[in-house]
Design a protein around this motif. Structure first.
Motif, short mmCIF file in Angstrom:
data_model
loop_
_atom_site.label_atom_id
_atom_site.label_comp_id
_atom_site.label_asym_id
_atom_site.label_seq_id
_atom_site.Cartn_x
_atom_site.Cartn_y
_atom_site.Cartn_z
N LEU A 1 0.82 -1.21 0.00
CA LEU A 1 0.00 0.00 0.00
C LEU A 1 0.85 1.26 0.00
O LEU A 1 0.49 2.27 -0.61
CB LEU A 1 -0.94 0.00 1.21
CG LEU A 1 -2.11 -0.99 1.10
CD1 LEU A 1 -2.87 -1.05 2.41
CD2 LEU A 1 -3.04 -0.61 -0.04
N ASN A 2 1.99 1.19 0.67
CA ASN A 2 2.91 2.33 0.65
C ASN A 2 3.40 2.59 -0.77
O ASN A 2 3.48 3.74 -1.22
CB ASN A 2 4.09 2.07 1.59
CG ASN A 2 4.97 3.28 1.78
OD1 ASN A 2 4.50 4.41 1.78
ND2 ASN A 2 6.26 3.05 1.93
N GLY A 3 3.69 1.52 -1.49
CA GLY A 3 4.13 1.66 -2.87
C GLY A 3 3.06 2.24 -3.77
O GLY A 3 3.34 3.11 -4.61
N VAL A 4 1.83 1.77 -3.60
CA VAL A 4 0.72 2.30 -4.40
C VAL A 4 0.56 3.80 -4.16
O VAL A 4 0.45 4.60 -5.10
CB VAL A 4 -0.59 1.57 -4.07
CG1 VAL A 4 -1.78 2.29 -4.69
CG2 VAL A 4 -0.53 0.13 -4.58
N SER A 5 0.57 4.19 -2.88
CA SER A 5 0.32 5.60 -2.54
C SER A 5 1.39 6.52 -3.08
O SER A 5 1.10 7.62 -3.57
CB SER A 5 0.19 5.76 -1.02
OG SER A 5 1.44 5.51 -0.38
N GLN A 6 2.65 6.09 -3.03
CA GLN A 6 3.74 6.94 -3.49
C GLN A 6 3.91 6.90 -5.00
O GLN A 6 4.18 7.92 -5.64
CB GLN A 6 5.04 6.54 -2.80
CG GLN A 6 5.00 6.79 -1.30
CD GLN A 6 6.35 6.51 -0.64
OE1 GLN A 6 7.39 6.76 -1.21
NE2 GLN A 6 6.32 5.98 0.57
N GLY A 7 3.77 5.71 -5.59
CA GLY A 7 3.96 5.58 -7.02
C GLY A 7 2.98 6.40 -7.84
O GLY A 7 3.30 6.85 -8.95
N LEU A 8 1.79 6.63 -7.31
CA LEU A 8 0.79 7.40 -8.02
C LEU A 8 1.19 8.85 -8.22
O LEU A 8 0.83 9.48 -9.23
CB LEU A 8 -0.54 7.35 -7.27
CG LEU A 8 -1.36 6.06 -7.42
CD1 LEU A 8 -2.44 6.01 -6.35
CD2 LEU A 8 -1.98 5.96 -8.81
#
Length: 395
Positions: free
Chosen positions: A215-222
């Motif tokens: 979820l951390n990756g999703v939030s930052q990658g966006l």
């Protein structure tokens, strides 16, 4: 105090972060302004780096736990200079994809902590942990992240140089130094019997950190790879001003990390991450709606430090929970769990920004960050103080 090898690893980290600071600002703008690529094409390029980086992090992390961290670390440190050479030599889209894959351009995290070139992180973290006592790790990780963030901020200021070729040449020299200074580092790693501190053992700990990383990756990658482009297209900032804002964000983030050991000891890791990341999520949500350059810049300068202040405590907690023989594996798995979803979300974000709405990626990022905080509470509330070296499990 910590010896020559720790100092050399710090110099390597600082050098890489300075190069990352330059690249975090200008690579996307180079794609946009000099190569005249669409946001969708830029999203694909960023996505290539974001997909390959976590796969390499996981594979090389596991491999380095078997043959030694230094050899693999040296290999990965030369990936970034190779990627910059490609930028200097060609504009071929397939080769730009290779450059992005080697350099990790577009990975979540930007210049904070030297985000570009994250394939080196599992080996560097494990090698550093080998040389630092458990109770000192949050402090040392804070110092490393703080100084490398300052270096990244300094690198971002170089975006005042308008010639992209000059900027890439500077980045090439600095990133090459990052690899060369590691050559004298000695590695003492040998698999050792570990003291069991988590009920599920290493595999359970690795699983939890990997899941939270998703979820951390999703939030930052966006959002992170596109921040310079949003500043340019939506708020009309010049390249030099964007560099100044991003640089100041790095300085503020680094300075706040001075307080990370104290905050972790007073609040506990779980409360620290929930409070800071929830606040950053709200500010991320506001960013595309502010309609004012000054407000948008201030918002960025607030959510960026809050997003990363808990990072050194998270690294220390992971290293304290996992046995020495699995530390690079654990860091690589966490990287993969964070960066593979970030790759997908970065590619998706390029489509959303290009075809639908500037605000939508920020809205999704806010939700993902809040969900990430909930998972940290669920997984780690009973071992909250281990980031400071305390191995007592709270029931």
């Amino acid at each position: 105090m910590y010896g020559r090898d720790v100092l050399l690893l710090l110099v390597s980290r600082i050098s890489r972060s300075a190069a990352a600071g330059v690249l975090a600002v200008v690579v996307g703008l180079y794609y946009l302004n000099d190569l005249h690529l669409s946001l969708l094409a830029i999203g694909i390029l960023f996505g290539a780096g974001a997909f390959v980086t976590p796969v390499l992090s996981l594979v090389l992390g596991v491999f380095s736990d078997r043959i030694g961290r230094k050899k693999v670390l040296l290999l990965t440190l030369f990936f970034l200079p190779a990627a910059i050479l490609i930028l200097l030599l060609t504009t071929s889209f397939p080769l730009l994809l290779l450059s992005s894959a080697l350099g990790g351009f577009g990975i979540a995290g930007g210049l904070i902590g030297g985000g570009v070139g994250a394939t080196a992180a599992p080996m560097q973290t494990a090698l550093l942990s080998e040389k630092v006592k458990p109770e000192e790790r949050t402090k040392v990780f804070s110092i490393f992240t703080m100084l490398s963030s300052y270096a990244g901020a300094g690198g971002a200021l170089l975006s005042h140089i308008s010639n992209y070729r000059e900027l890439f040449m500077i980045s090439l020299a600095i990133s090459s130094l990052s690899a060369l200074v590691v050559i004298p580092v000695k590695e003492d790693f040998k698999p050792r019997e570990r003291v069991e501190v988590s009920k599920g053992g290493d595999e359970e700990v690795i699983r939890k950190f990997t899941v939270t990383g998703v979820l951390n990756g999703v939030s930052q990658g966006l959002i992170v790879p596109f921040i310079p482009i949003i500043f340019a297209k939506e708020y009309g900032l010049t390249q030099s001003t964007i560099g100044e804002v991003i640089s100041l964000g790095g300085v503020m983030s680094a300075t706040l990390m001075l307080a990370t050991p104290w905050l972790a000891s007073r609040m506990g890791f779980v409360k620290l991450i929930i409070v800071t990341r929830s606040a950053s999520a709200v500010m991320v949500l506001l960013f595309p709606f502010l309609g004012n350059t000054l407000l948008a810049s201030l918002d960025y300068l607030l959510f960026t430090p809050l997003r990363v202040v808990s990072l050194p405590a998270q690294q220390a907690l992971m290293m304290n929970l996992v046995g020495e023989g699995r530390r690079a594996t654990a860091t690589g798995a966490n990287q993969a769990g964070r960066l593979l979803p970030s790759a997908a979300s970065t590619t998706l974000s390029g489509f959303l920004l290009n075809a639908l709405s500037v605000a939508l990626p920020f809205e999704i990022s806010c939700v993902a960050t809040l969900a990430n905080s909930v998972l940290y509470y669920k997984f780690f509330r009973n071992i909250d103080r281990m980031a400071s070296g305390n191995v007592t499990i709270v029931e």
